[in-house]
Design an enzyme around this catalytic site. Structure first.
Site, mmCIF file in Angstrom:
data_model
loop_
_atom_site.group_PDB
_atom_site.id
_atom_site.type_symbol
_atom_site.label_atom_id
_atom_site.label_comp_id
_atom_site.label_asym_id
_atom_site.label_seq_id
_atom_site.Cartn_x
_atom_site.Cartn_y
_atom_site.Cartn_z
ATOM 1 N N LYS A 29 0.813 -1.212 0.000
ATOM 2 C CA LYS A 29 0.000 0.000 0.000
ATOM 3 C C LYS A 29 0.855 1.274 0.000
ATOM 4 C CE LYS A 29 -4.420 -1.403 0.365
ATOM 5 N NZ LYS A 29 -4.353 -2.841 0.614
ATOM 6 N N SER A 44 -8.615 1.286 8.413
ATOM 7 C CA SER A 44 -8.057 0.843 9.688
ATOM 8 C C SER A 44 -6.785 0.063 9.438
ATOM 9 C CB SER A 44 -9.047 -0.082 10.361
ATOM 10 O OG SER A 44 -9.339 -1.127 9.470
ATOM 11 N N ASN A 53 -3.833 -1.422 6.238
ATOM 12 C CA ASN A 53 -2.552 -1.128 5.615
ATOM 13 C C ASN A 53 -2.523 0.203 4.868
ATOM 14 O OD1 ASN A 53 -1.496 -3.505 6.577
ATOM 15 N ND2 ASN A 53 -2.149 -4.683 4.784
ATOM 16 N N GLN A 57 -2.010 2.999 7.415
ATOM 17 C CA GLN A 57 -0.619 3.048 7.871
ATOM 18 C C GLN A 57 0.285 3.655 6.802
ATOM 19 O OE1 GLN A 57 0.903 -0.569 9.801
ATOM 20 N NE2 GLN A 57 -1.201 -1.263 9.941
ATOM 21 N N GLY A 100 -7.126 -2.476 -6.726
ATOM 22 C CA GLY A 100 -6.048 -1.559 -7.112
ATOM 23 C C GLY A 100 -4.766 -2.296 -7.477
ATOM 24 N N ALA A 111 -15.899 -13.503 -0.394
ATOM 25 C CA ALA A 111 -15.747 -12.098 -0.826
ATOM 26 C C ALA A 111 -15.481 -12.081 -2.325
ATOM 27 C CB ALA A 111 -14.604 -11.422 -0.058
#
Ligand SMILES: *Cc1c(COP(=O)(O)O)cnc(C)c1O
Length: 304
Positions: free
Chosen positions: A51, A75, A77, A80, A179, A205
């Site tokens: 990321k 919340s 990666n 961060q 992405g 998912a």
């Protein structure tokens, strides 16, 4: 549509900030797969995931355009990564995280010097709140995947795979909002169109697999999976057409597959690879692929 030119520009921009991560191999995994499997080790990347690539590419350009305050809603990666690069570039960052956020991840974000705001429990609620803050504070929103600069940054993983793995036949990529796979597939198909790009989603998912089947973006109910980076409930408006154009197939893996892969990486390869990244390896083993490269979002690539 994004091209390899934007990816190459991103690679130059990222040069001094991100690691060129190694590719790891395992004889045991190669035997299972009957192929040479190369794990692109983005778990060893700065901030612990790929990321940082998209975030850095996006934030550097935002700074050139005068941004001083960044907002992200994540919340995990992405939060961060934005917090880290904001500090490196001397910008302020506010990260909107869920009320029930994981304490360790929250602490990591705070340690990178970002301000943390708790809001809601779903990503829709967080993004809506982040957008309000953007208006109130005159800040700049850094999206997690649905953005050309983010996609171009993530795509540098694909450029590196092509320079590190000789003649890969298949590149296997985990899929959340899409992405990473959009960028990687753009790199691979622009340079070596004969190489297959396969996406992996948890069975629970499989929004991108369903969307490809339907020929349009569909939404699924909140996904219950241990792979928290792959929980997106619908592919991005920008990532989906790229996936339609460049990705050969999306396959699914069970929760048990993901758990086993996590344990395999830990016990046999001594690597701590989060479930979202480990999700690609069961496919590699199951399909007896010839050659593979897998990113471990770490992702796997395969090559003979
Ligand atoms: C974000 C993330 C993914 C999914 O990436 P997308 O660009 O959302 O598809 C996979 N693995 C890890 C570890 C991640 O942090």
């Amino acid at each position: 549509m994004i091209t390899v030119k934007e990816l190459n520009e991103a690679r130059v921009r990222l040069h001094n900030t991100v690691h060129v991560t190694p590719v790891l191999t395992s004889n045991t995994l190669n035997k299972q797969a009957n192929a040479s499997v190369y794990i692109k080790s983005e778990h060893l990347q700065k901030t612990g995931s790929f990321k940082i690539r998209g975030a850095t590419n996006c934030v550097m350009q935002a700074k050139e355009q005068g941004a001083e305050h960044l907002i992200a809603a994540s919340s995990g990666n992405h939060g961060q990564a934005v917090a880290y690069i904001a500090r490196e570039l001397g910008l302020n960052a506010t990260i909107v995280i869920p009320e029930d956020a994981n304490a360790a991840k929250e602490e990591a974000i705070r340690n990178y010097g970002a301000q943390v705001i708790h809001f809601g429990t779903t990503s829709e609620e967080r993004i809506a709140h982040a957008n309000e803050l953007v208006d109130q504070l005159g800040a700049t929103f850094i999206p997690p995947y649905d953005d050309t600069q983010i996609i171009a940054g993530q795509g540098t993983v694909g450029l590196e795979i092509l320079s590190q793995v000789n003649n890969p036949e298949v590149v296997v990529v985990p899929v959340g909002g899409g992405g990473l796979i959009s960028g990687v597939a753009t790199a691979i198909k622009s340079i070596h169109p004969e190489v297959k790009v396969i996406g992996v989603e948890p069975v629970n998912a499989d929004d991108t697999r369903r969307s490809l089947e339907q020929g349009e973006r569909v939404s699924i109910d909140a996904a219950n999976t241990i792979a928290d980076g792959l929980r997106a409930s619908t592919p991005g408006a920008m990532t989906f057409p790229i996936i339609q154009q460049h990705v050969d197939e999306i396959v699914t893996v069970s929760e048990e597959d993901i758990r086993e892969a996590f344990v395999f990486y830990l016990s046999r390869m001594k690597q701590v690879i989060e479930p979202s990244g480990a999700a690609t390896s069961p496919h590699c083993a199951r399909e007896k692929l010839h050659t593979m490269a897998a990113t471990s979002s770490s992702l796997p690539a395969a090559a003979t």
